[in-house]
Design a protein around this motif. Structure first.
Motif, PDB file in Angstrom:
ATOM      1  N   GLU A  40       0.833  -1.207   0.000  1.00 23.92           N
ATOM      2  CA  GLU A  40       0.000   0.000   0.000  1.00 23.92           C
ATOM      3  C   GLU A  40       0.860   1.247   0.000  1.00 23.92           C
ATOM      4  OE1 GLU A  40      -3.353   0.041   2.696  1.00 23.92           O
ATOM      5  OE2 GLU A  40      -4.373  -0.744   0.938  1.00 23.92           O
ATOM      6  N   TYR A  41       1.979   1.150   0.638  1.00 25.08           N
ATOM      7  CA  TYR A  41       2.873   2.307   0.655  1.00 25.08           C
ATOM      8  C   TYR A  41       3.338   2.633  -0.756  1.00 25.08           C
ATOM      9  CZ  TYR A  41       7.002   5.125   1.431  1.00 25.08           C
ATOM     10  OH  TYR A  41       7.920   6.128   1.378  1.00 25.08           O
ATOM     11  N   ARG A  43       1.827   1.845  -3.468  1.00 24.26           N
ATOM     12  CA  ARG A  43       0.674   2.369  -4.202  1.00 24.26           C
ATOM     13  C   ARG A  43       0.455   3.845  -3.882  1.00 24.26           C
ATOM     14  NH1 ARG A  43      -3.865  -2.350  -3.468  1.00 24.26           N
ATOM     15  NH2 ARG A  43      -2.621  -4.033  -4.357  1.00 24.26           N
ATOM     16  N   LEU A 377      -5.322   6.524   0.132  1.00 22.20           N
ATOM     17  CA  LEU A 377      -3.941   6.083   0.351  1.00 22.20           C
ATOM     18  C   LEU A 377      -3.047   7.278   0.633  1.00 22.20           C
ATOM     19  CD1 LEU A 377      -3.307   3.300  -2.295  1.00 22.20           C
ATOM     20  CD2 LEU A 377      -3.400   3.067   0.168  1.00 22.20           C
ATOM     21  N   LYS A 380      -3.625   8.406   4.000  1.00 21.73           N
ATOM     22  CA  LYS A 380      -3.118   7.483   5.015  1.00 21.73           C
ATOM     23  C   LYS A 380      -1.611   7.648   5.203  1.00 21.73           C
ATOM     24  CE  LYS A 380      -2.835   2.527   5.824  1.00 21.73           C
ATOM     25  NZ  LYS A 380      -3.054   1.219   5.200  1.00 21.73           N
ATOM     26  N   PHE A 381      -0.909   7.780   4.088  1.00 20.00           N
ATOM     27  CA  PHE A 381       0.552   7.824   4.162  1.00 20.00           C
ATOM     28  C   PHE A 381       1.098   9.241   4.052  1.00 20.00           C
ATOM     29  CE2 PHE A 381      -0.304   3.471   2.871  1.00 20.00           C
ATOM     30  CZ  PHE A 381       0.504   2.775   3.747  1.00 20.00           C
ATOM     31  N   HIS A 383       2.028  11.340   6.066  1.00 22.66           N
ATOM     32  CA  HIS A 383       3.091  11.760   6.975  1.00 22.66           C
ATOM     33  C   HIS A 383       4.431  11.146   6.617  1.00 22.66           C
ATOM     34  CE1 HIS A 383      -0.061  13.508   9.328  1.00 22.66           C
ATOM     35  NE2 HIS A 383      -0.673  12.348   9.379  1.00 22.66           N
ATOM     36  N   HIS A 384       4.429  10.206   5.692  1.00 20.15           N
ATOM     37  CA  HIS A 384       5.688   9.576   5.328  1.00 20.15           C
ATOM     38  C   HIS A 384       6.522  10.555   4.517  1.00 20.15           C
ATOM     39  CE1 HIS A 384       3.517   6.133   6.764  1.00 20.15           C
ATOM     40  NE2 HIS A 384       4.612   5.427   6.730  1.00 20.15           N
ATOM     41  N   PRO A 385       7.816  10.636   4.829  1.00 19.30           N
ATOM     42  CA  PRO A 385       8.621  11.739   4.293  1.00 19.30           C
ATOM     43  C   PRO A 385       8.625  11.839   2.764  1.00 19.30           C
ATOM     44  CG  PRO A 385       9.975  10.102   5.397  1.00 19.30           C
ATOM     45  CD  PRO A 385       8.570   9.811   5.758  1.00 19.30           C
ATOM     46  N   HIS A 386       8.759  10.690   2.095  1.00 22.12           N
ATOM     47  CA  HIS A 386       8.821  10.775   0.632  1.00 22.12           C
ATOM     48  C   HIS A 386       7.520  11.288   0.047  1.00 22.12           C
ATOM     49  CE1 HIS A 386      12.466   8.310  -0.810  1.00 22.12           C
ATOM     50  NE2 HIS A 386      12.768   9.009   0.258  1.00 22.12           N
TER      51      HIS A 386
ATOM     52  N   ALA B 682      14.670   6.382   5.141  1.00 23.68           N
ATOM     53  CA  ALA B 682      14.193   7.506   4.333  1.00 23.68           C
ATOM     54  C   ALA B 682      12.684   7.458   4.146  1.00 23.68           C
ATOM     55  CB  ALA B 682      14.873   7.502   2.978  1.00 23.68           C
ATOM     56  N   HIS B 683      12.114   6.261   4.260  1.00 26.58           N
ATOM     57  CA  HIS B 683      10.674   6.122   4.057  1.00 26.58           C
ATOM     58  C   HIS B 683       9.900   6.084   5.364  1.00 26.58           C
ATOM     59  CE1 HIS B 683      10.909   5.334  -0.263  1.00 26.58           C
ATOM     60  NE2 HIS B 683      12.065   4.771   0.005  1.00 26.58           N
ATOM     61  N   VAL B 685       8.456   7.386   9.088  1.00 25.41           N
ATOM     62  CA  VAL B 685       8.019   8.607   9.754  1.00 25.41           C
ATOM     63  C   VAL B 685       8.864   8.794  11.004  1.00 25.41           C
ATOM     64  CG1 VAL B 685       6.048   9.773  10.772  1.00 25.41           C
ATOM     65  CG2 VAL B 685       5.698   8.195   8.897  1.00 25.41           C
ATOM     66  N   ILE B 702      -1.734   2.617  10.106  1.00 23.32           N
ATOM     67  CA  ILE B 702      -0.930   2.290   8.933  1.00 23.32           C
ATOM     68  C   ILE B 702      -1.078   0.808   8.585  1.00 23.32           C
ATOM     69  CG2 ILE B 702       1.460   2.089   8.098  1.00 23.32           C
ATOM     70  CD1 ILE B 702       0.414   4.937   8.036  1.00 23.32           C
ATOM     71  N   ILE B 706      -6.436  -0.840   3.307  1.00 26.01           N
ATOM     72  CA  ILE B 706      -7.738  -0.365   2.850  1.00 26.01           C
ATOM     73  C   ILE B 706      -8.050  -0.818   1.435  1.00 26.01           C
ATOM     74  CG2 ILE B 706      -7.965   1.632   4.366  1.00 26.01           C
ATOM     75  CD1 ILE B 706      -6.775   3.331   2.180  1.00 26.01           C
ATOM     76  N   TRP B 710      -7.257  -6.694   0.173  1.00 26.91           N
ATOM     77  CA  TRP B 710      -7.339  -7.238   1.534  1.00 26.91           C
ATOM     78  C   TRP B 710      -8.728  -7.137   2.115  1.00 26.91           C
ATOM     79  CZ3 TRP B 710      -3.516  -4.052  -0.295  1.00 26.91           C
ATOM     80  CH2 TRP B 710      -2.248  -4.631  -0.436  1.00 26.91           C
TER      81      TRP B 710
END
Lengths: 445, 774
Positions: A40-41, A43, A377, A380-381, A383-386, B682-683, B685, B702, B706, B710
């Motif tokens: 999912e990340y 994606r 998505l 959801k993600f 906050h992830h830096p990339h 790097a990926h 948080v 996380i 969704i 799944w």
């Protein structure tokens, strides 16, 4: 001998028509679908990238005005119709679907200061530098008829703004005072003042329609009650407020576009502290308009860009600019909350998408599901830096970029100085003022 | 609030002021009344003063006064005419003394009793108060929006435009009213529909149906529905039964069935004859025709192939002989001319003199039955064999087995029971034949005994038998009514001697006697009711049968399942638990070959050893290294081939401390890399994002996927609903009070403004003045 055959119901496996999708039996056993988070990340990352790839917000430029566009108005009943008034007194009515001007009126001598449509959409009002208020029919004149206003009111002073009541045949103008007019009369039925200053804009509250807000050149915002014919409260800010806009879904919320590069969202019941200070512009904010959903607003600035702010965020989520767009004077969010229009100094009206990467037109259900999923998505993600980095990345013209850098330095210096002052003075003697409170000078009851 | 109070007080003050203003008006009035009096006194005073002025001091004082003092001075109050000085005490004197000033006093007192009046507020102050009051009021008005705003902010999903335009549902009649059939095809269809009086429009009901719908009340409709349901259930039972019967392959059974049917037909015919003679005649004709056909055909003439073969065997085989005779009897029966029942009754009445005419037909029937071999005997035999069979073969599938067993037993129940009845009846008949004394009582007793026995054996058949009995009784009772009650008593006596359940029947009987009329009326309907009753009986039968059969079946079932389970469970357990060598043994040749091939292909790879080596290296690499600080040649000879001494090395070697134990120390087939991976970092948080309060919270969000990979479709849709949905091309209007269920203000803003003329006029004037100044 009985032969047992494996038999299946063809209804479960055979398509009814060729256009149907092939039925794919699914097994939801989690062991068969491992690595859900990394997948999912990825994606989400791809969705974010694609969002940036497809972010092409600019749709059209409507040209035809021979001077800077000073004011814009939406048609209350038709999504395709837009009215604009220019600095040479010309009013144009545009058809957005055809992207063409359908009517041109020389309405005033000098600027068209304000324009507003009647709630029913049959006529519109303009005010100009020639001290007149004019009412025009929305439909053009018949063949051989002259294009003349329905009514003209000659005033004693210059009117700088106009707004129409949302339900009744009443409109308000502003200049030296706020006047409430009955459409049938040539004299205002009520005029309200609070001190002597020139009021730059007046806006009716769209929900509680008897409320008005105005902003004056002596740095204040004044609220009025039309029914009680009295001003309610006044807040004085650091610098002049150019215009305000009421939230169409929250009766007591309005946002003020200020000269100090910021926008202030107020709860009108507590003017001493703004609910949110929105800052990103690097020059005076000239106009602001809410999305009809009340969740976002767009602001036009002297720094040649427009920005979209979520109501509850202090930073903008989007910035639009083009090479040729000069100081943006007026901006409007269309009534279906899909598009944004802005009128600027260099005589053009530009049409933008409110969501930069949104696909226009009818979506199939699968497309819709995919976009929804991608949206979720990204959320959801986020906050992830990339992903954060990619989704936040915007290209800015050099002028704006350098100004932002400059202001960042200035701000940092100011902060450092303040910290130093606190450090070197007696504890408690220097008060730390929050960003929200900093820009409010006083609230006058 | 203080502001409001202040404004109120100011208003109060102004009113008081008004009162004060009123007062002076009253005052002069009262003084004028006393004027004459005070004038006289003043003169008297003057006189007194003139007299006193004769004194020297005063004269001088008097002389001091100039002429100018006569003029009105702004510093002194002078009395008119003379140059005397007016003293305040003089003025106040008469107030104290003269009683006629009481009213004035009173008024003064009243004024004094009231508080002192505040100064009217400054205009700006008043305006501020007004503003504050208005602001408070407006804030209150606005605060009604708080819950809605909060709700909308927290909403999972908002769909705009908020006010959904309810799609108007027009009945199709309205839609179609303007529509006409144009094309020939349409017209044709319409014609057809109209001809058949079929409804064209939506409530697809014929006029009759409509009328019935109108006529029926709710309860009626419910009852009708229940009836229909029952009928449907019955039908399904019957169908099931018919199917079952159809499956039965026993010839004997079918033969018996046919006979039974014939008997039934005869009975029906009897009944029909009584009820509807015309129909009976028709039936008779049919029978006649059948007889003719029989006579014409060679059937049952013992001339067929089968009969000939039997004829050969007849000499030795009793059964064959019997079969042949049976067939001949059948032929006889069929070819026999059918006489009207009344005639037969008479005839038989003639033959059996002492037989009661009322019961004769029943007896006759029984005799006919008795002539033939009892079909149920055969049936019993066959079923027995069948049962034996079912018990014998446990190889059958458990499910089908259970089903069949239950079926067979179901059938057995009534069959066996009836057979017993028949046996009994035969015995009785023989008895009767021996002694004709009981002949009257017996036929009536027959159903009763039958019932009693049935209850003794199986209670479930009672309903059915009751029905049968009722029928019998009904056919008789029309005549019975004429018979003396003594007979009835006689009849009942033997019944009473028998078992208890009869009591119940007797009661019923008394009732039926009373309700004879009703029963006769019901008679015509009974034919319809019968199938239902039978089905009900069947229904009842089923349950106890099942109960009886249940334990046995269960045992069988369990056995079967155990066997199967053993087989089923064994094979996977073998697969999963056994060591590879055993698997190989079990596997087919092909698989073995394949394995061999794979083995050959990857012959060089020793995966396990590689892995172990890799792990060892990883462990080594992760260990903290010792630091060797020995300098070769320092304090010693150095050069090629010379090493620093061991002592020195030991001295300058700094041993690294033992690191923490590796996580994969006890995991033989895993390598856990404990180094922080920069690429992965790097990926990741770094800090906990804003709305979350704990890192677990965030991790959980996380980790819940969704995507549709799944989640089920429904869950996926629910998880991915967008927060704001807008319809393309729809104008979103600002929220309205009506939309959210609030009452919209009834008065328009404009009217309120216009109703406020006083304030407006002031403002208006001001504005106008301002404009004029400009």
């Amino acid at each position: 001998m009985k032969v047992k055959m494996l038999s299946r119901n063809p209804d479960n496996y055979v398509r009814e028509t060729k256009l149907d999708l092939q039925r794919v039996p699914r097994n939801y056993d989690p062991t068969l679908h491992p690595f859900e988070v990394p997948r999912e990340y990825v994606r989400a990352l791809n969705a974010t990238k694609l969002e940036r790839v497809f972010a092409k917000p600019f749709l059209a430029s409507l040209d035809g005005h021979r001077d800077g566009v000073n004011c814009l108005a939406k048609h209350p009943k038709s999504l395709a119709t837009v009215l604009s008034g220019a600095c040479d007194g010309e009013v144009r009515i545009w058809n957005l679907t055809k992207r063409k001007c359908i009517r041109t009126i020389q309405a005033h001598e000098g600027f068209v200061r304000g324009i507003c449509t009647r709630f029913c959409g049959t006529s519109f009002f303009t005010v100009g530098d020639d001290k007149t208020v004019k009412q025009w029919k929305m439909d053009g004149p018949g063949y051989g008829e002259e294009d003349e206003p329905l009514h003209t009111i000659l005033g004693k002073t210059v009117y700088t703004g106009i707004d129409h009541h949302w339900k009744e045949p009443v409109f308000a103008t502003c200049g030296q005072q706020v006047d409430i007019w009955d459409e049938q009369r040539t004299n205002p039925i009520c005029s309200m003042t609070w001190g002597f200053d020139s009021i730059s804009s007046v806006k009716f509250n769209p929900i509680e329609t008897f409320l008005l807000g105005s902003c004056a050149s002596d740095r204040n915002i004044v609220l009025y009650d039309m029914r009680q014919a009295t001003p309610l409260e006044k807040v004085i800010l650091d610098m002049r407020t150019n215009t305000i806009c009421w939230n169409p879904m929250e009766a007591f919320i309005f946002t003020a576009a200020n000269e100090d590069y910021n926008l202030y969202t107020f709860d009108m019941r507590a003017l001493d502290t703004p609910v949110m200070v929105h800052m990103d512009h690097v020059s005076a904010v000239l106009d602001v308009d809410y999305s009809p959903t009340g969740k976002e607003f767009v602001s036009a600035s002297f720094d040649k860009s427009i920005r979209i702010f979520p109501v509850d965020k202090s930073r903008s989520r989007e910035v639009y600019h083009t090479k040729r767009m000069q100081h943006v004077i007026c901006v409007k969010w269309t009534s279906d909350s899909k598009y944004i229009m802005c009128g600027s100094d260099e005589m053009n009206i530009r049409l933008w998408k409110a969501n930069a990467s949104e696909k226009l037109g009818v979506l199939t259900s699968r497309e819709k599901a995919a976009t929804d999923y991608n949206q979720k998505l990204k959320e959801k993600f986020q906050h992830h830096p990339h992903i954060k980095r990619i989704s936040r990345h915007r290209h800015l013209p050099k002028s704006i970029y350098s100004q932002i850098q400059e202001q960042r330095i200035m701000k940092e210096a100011r902060r450092r100085k303040e910290l130093n002052r606190i450090k070197h003075s007696k504890p408690g003697s220097v008060q730390i003022v929050s960003e929200k409170k900093k820009h409010i000078v006083a609230v006058v009851k | 609030m203080s502001a409001i109070r202040a404004s109120e007080s100011s208003l109060l003050a102004s009113s008081q002021q008004e009162e004060l203003e009123d007062l002076p008006k009253d005052y002069p009035l009262s003084t004028s009344e006393d004027e004459g009096d005070s004038d006289g006194e003043r003169k008297h005073q003057k006189l007194l003063e003139a007299i006193s002025s004769l004194d020297g001091k005063n004269r001088r004082k008097l002389a001091e006064r100039s002429e100018a003092s006569l003029k009105v001075s702004e510093f002194n109050v002078s009395s008119k005419g003379s140059g005397e000085k007016l003293v305040l005490s003089d003025l106040l004197e008469p107030v104290k003394t003269v009683s006629s000033l009481a009213t004035v006093k009173k008024q003064l007192n009243r004024v004094k009793s009231k508080k002192t009046v505040e100064l009217p507020l400054h205009r700006e102050e008043i305006e501020r108060i007004h503003r504050q009051v208005a602001f408070n009021k407006t804030s209150q008005v606005l605060s009604k929006w708080d819950p809605i705003v909060l709700k909308n902010r927290q909403a999972e999903q908002l769909v705009f435009p908020l006010n959904k335009q309810q799609s108007a549902f027009a009945p199709i009649e309205h839609v179609l009213s303007g529509w006409k059939a144009r094309t020939p095809l349409e017209q044709e269809i319409f014609n057809l529909l109209h001809k058949n009086r079929q409804p064209v429009t939506d409530p697809l009901l014929t006029p009759v149906e409509k009328a019935s719908l109108k006529a029926m009340s709710l309860e009626e409709a419910k009852m009708r529905r229940a009836e229909l349901q029952r009928a449907r259930a019955l039908q399904s039972y019957y169908e099931a039964r018919a199917r079952r019967e159809k499956k039965i392959k026993s010839k004997k059974y079918h033969k018996v069935l046919k006979k039974g049917k014939a008997k039934q037909a005869l009975k029906d015919f009897e009944k029909l004859r009584k009820v509807n003679p015309a129909a009976a005649l028709e039936e008779l004709e049919k029978l006649e025709k059948a007889r003719m056909m029989e006579r014409m055909s060679l059937k049952h003439q013992n001339s067929g192939k089968w009969a000939k073969s039997k004829a050969i065997m007849a000499k030795y085989d009793l059964e064959a002989r019997q079969a042949m005779q049976e067939q001949l009897a059948r032929n006889k029966e069929l070819t026999q001319k059918i006489q009207l029942a009344s005639e037969s009754e008479e005839e038989e009445g003639g033959t059996e003199e002492d037989c009661d005419p009322l019961v004769s037909d029943v007896v006759n029937e029984v005799q006919v039955k008795a002539n033939r071999p009892n079909p149920w005997m055969f049936r019993n035999h066959s079923s027995d064999t069948k049962e034996a069979e079912t018990q014998e073969d446990p190889e059958e599938l458990a499910g089908s087995m259970a089903h069949e067993a239950s079926e067979s037993e179901e059938e057995e129940g009534p069959v066996a029971e009836e057979e017993i009845l028949l046996k009994e009846f035969e015995e009785r008949r023989s008895l009767r034949q021996k002694s004709g004394l009981n002949q009257i009582a017996e036929p009536v007793g027959r159903p009763e005994t039958k019932d009693s026995s049935s209850q003794a054996i199986l209670s479930e058949l009672r309903v059915l038998s009751q029905k049968l009995k009722k029928e019998n009784r009904q056919s008789r009772k029309q005549e019975v009514s004429s018979v003396k009650t003594v007979l009835a008593v006689q009849r009942e006596k033997p019944a009473q001697e028998e078992e208890e359940p009869l009591l119940l029947q007797r009661l019923e009987r008394a009732q039926t006697l009373d309700k004879l009329e009703e029963l006769s009326k019901e008679g015509c309907f009974q034919n319809k009711e019968l199938p239902r009753a039978a089905a009900e009986g069947q229904c009842l039968e089923r349950n106890p049968d099942n109960h009886l059969g249940a334990p046995k079946e269960k045992k069988k079932k369990e056995q079967m399942i155990d066997l199967q389970n053993l087989l089923n469970t064994k094979s996977p357990s073998v697969k999963s638990l056994a060591v590879p060598t055993t698997i190989e043994e079990l596997e087919d040749e092909e698989e073995r070959a394949q394995r061999q091939m794979i083995k050959e292909a990857f012959a060089g790879d020793d995966v396990i050893r590689d892995f172990l080596k890799e792990k060892r290296e990883a462990v080594e690499a992760s260990k903290p290294k010792d630091v060797d600080l020995t300098l070769p040649g320092w304090g010693e000879w150095g050069g090629v081939g010379l090493k620093p001494s061991a002592k020195k090395r030991r001295r300058f070697l700094i041993k690294a401390p033992e690191g923490p134990p590796r996580k994969d120390k006890n995991l033989p087939n895993v390598i856990i890399n404990e180094k922080r991976n920069i690429h992965a970092a790097a990926h990741q948080v770094q800090a906990l994002p804003y709305p979350f309060t704990h890192h677990q919270q965030f991790e959980r969000t996380i980790q819940t996927p969704i995507g549709s990979t799944w989640n089920t479709q429904r869950a996926f849709q629910k998880l991915t609903t967008p927060k704001i949905v807008t319809k393309p091309g729809h104008i979103i209007k600002p929220i309205k009070a009506e939309d959210v269920g609030y009452r919209a203000s009834s008065r328009s803003d404009l009217s309120v403004v216009q109703r406020n003329p006083k304030r407006l006029s002031i403002r208006h004037k001001k504005q106008l003045k301002k404009n004029s100044i400009d």
